[in-house]
Design a protein around this motif. Structure first.
Motif: not given
Ligand code: SF4
Length: 90
Positions: A9-10, A49, A52
């Motif tokens: 997702r990131w 990001v 993350l």
């Protein structure tokens, strides 16, 4: 598995996608490789990001490379500190 799914997702937003991946995997963290590490950390510093990425690296115990702006040794120190805090918290 969950961490892997989260990475997908990131990852599209990662600042290092357009940078030579070898930059993030220096042969050491000392000597001439320090400049390579510093450059990689600079990219991480601009990455939207990075937290993350760091969480992913810590949760999957990535053994090599710069992730989320931290080297392997720096991540080990973070993990050890978190482990000690968990033990203290009972
Ligand atoms: S924090 Fe660094 S290694 Fe992680 S995705 Fe961003 S640029 Fe790449």
């Amino acid at each position: 598995m969950r961490a892997t799914m989260e990475r997908s997702r990131w990852w599209e937003l990662a600042a290092c996608r357009s940078v030579d991946p070898e930059l993030f995997f220096p042969v050491s963290e000392i000597g001439p490789a320090r400049r390579q590490v510093a450059t990689a950390k600079g990219v991480c510093g601009e990455c939207p990001v990075s937290q993350l990425c760091l969480d992913y690296a810590l949760s999957t115990r990535q053994a090599h490379g710069v992730w989320g702006g931290l080297t392997t040794e720096e991540r080990r120190a973070v993990s050890a500190r978190r482990d000690r805090e968990l033990v203290r918290a009972g």
